[in-house]
Design an enzyme around this catalytic site. Structure first.
Site, short mmCIF file in Angstrom:
data_model
loop_
_atom_site.label_atom_id
_atom_site.label_comp_id
_atom_site.label_asym_id
_atom_site.label_seq_id
_atom_site.Cartn_x
_atom_site.Cartn_y
_atom_site.Cartn_z
N GLU A 1 -4.64 2.41 -4.28
CA GLU A 1 -3.19 2.56 -4.31
C GLU A 1 -2.84 1.23 -3.81
OE1 GLU A 1 -4.55 4.56 -0.52
OE2 GLU A 1 -5.24 4.21 -2.68
N ASP B 1 0.76 -1.10 -0.11
CA ASP B 1 -0.12 -0.10 -0.04
C ASP B 1 0.79 1.41 -0.20
OD1 ASP B 1 -1.75 2.31 1.71
OD2 ASP B 1 -2.93 0.90 0.51
N ASP C 1 -1.97 9.15 -11.46
CA ASP C 1 -2.05 8.06 -12.15
C ASP C 1 -0.89 7.65 -12.65
OD1 ASP C 1 -4.91 7.75 -11.79
OD2 ASP C 1 -5.61 9.15 -13.62
N ASN D 1 -2.34 12.72 -4.10
CA ASN D 1 -3.29 13.23 -5.06
C ASN D 1 -3.74 14.54 -4.85
OD1 ASN D 1 -3.62 11.24 -6.85
ND2 ASN D 1 -5.05 9.84 -5.88
#
Length: 291
Positions: free
Chosen positions: A199, A156, A173, A164
């Site tokens: 993620e 993770d 992305d 983000n």
């Protein structure tokens, strides 16, 4: 006659040489012999391959008076032309067989492309969550049946929501694609890498005990620290990693294997992130963040 019509012809016996040339052939004209002959064995082999969509088209050439041989070829699914051959009939059937094969090949290409899409995560191009779940259960059943080890690594990315929010989802992305590519380079061909969600990534390691899984986990974790990502390759990410393994008394199902890895991942997050942890019910290890 066929060469004059532009066909390239190879004349071979219905044995080893014919088998060797099959991958090069678009069409086989098979002079069908009596039961038990090599030509009958080749006919059965070709029609079995054709069921898989991997063999050339076939026309069996059968003497007009041999009704049983004609019926045997038809029952296997072959095209049949009676001999003596009518040249126009033979040519028409050959053209149709070749066209049918081309249409089938095009269809198989589309089917394979759709199958790849159905098991692939569109953003990262690694396997998707659904395919991972299917393979997880398949591999767990195999591990139980043959008493093989099976390990799972969950990865993770740390603070990815904040990442983000700071850099935008388009940059996020790019990071996910780069991370997936980095992970893919770090696993073996026998391992399965999948995007588990958001993620988070999963690596399933068949026939791999805990010690081997830890080696893989620490390698991909350390390599993550060397990754430079983002539009200008200036951004860095870290990851928390959880590992679980079967056989173990606390892992009796595929779901428990995932739960165990997830708990070890939670522990890695809780204890400061950017580290590898193994669920305490198995054993435990943690590594400090790389310098």
């Amino acid at each position: 006659m066929l060469e004059q019509d532009g066909f390239a012809i190879r004349l071979v016996s219905a044995g080893a040489e014919a088998q060797r040339l099959l991958p090069e052939a678009h069409l086989v004209l098979l002079v069908l012999g009596p039961p038990g002959s090599p030509s009958r064995a080749l006919l059965q082999h070709l029609m079995a391959r054709d069921d898989e969509g991997s063999g050339p088209s076939l026309i069996a050439l059968v003497p007009a008076e041999e009704r049983a041989a004609m019926l045997a070829a038809l029952r296997l699914g072959a095209e049949v032309v009676r001999t003596p051959v009518d040249p126009e009939e033979l040519q028409a059937r050959m053209v149709r067989c070749i066209q049918d094969r081309a249409r089938l090949d095009a269809l198989m290409t589309r089917v394979n492309a759709l199958e790849r899409l159905s098991i692939t995560d569109g953003l990262t191009q690694v396997h998707n969550h659904r395919y991972f779940q299917d393979r997880l259960r398949e591999e767990f059943r195999r591990a139980q049946r043959y008493d093989d080890p099976l390990s799972l690594i969950l990865i993770d990315l740390d603070h990815f929501k904040s990442f983000n929010d700071t850099h935008g989802h388009q940059v996020g992305d790019i990071v996910l694609r780069d991370v997936a590519a980095q992970l893919q380079r770090g696993v073996r061909e026998t391992d399965l890498l999948a995007r588990y969600g958001g993620e988070e990534f999963a690596i399933l390691l068949p026939r791999t005990p805990l010690a081997g899984a830890l080696t893989v986990a620490e390698r991909v974790w350390r390599e993550m620290a060397t990754l430079r990502t983002g539009p200008e390759r200036t951004l860095r990410v870290t990851a928390s990693v959880g590992v679980s393994s079967f056989p173990h008394h606390a892992v009796g199902s595929a779901d428990q294997l995932v739960r165990s890895a997830d708990e070890s991942l939670y522990r890695a997050k809780h204890e400061g992130r950017n580290r590898v942890c193994v669920h305490t019910a198995l054993s435990s290890t943690e590594r400090p963040a790389p310098r």
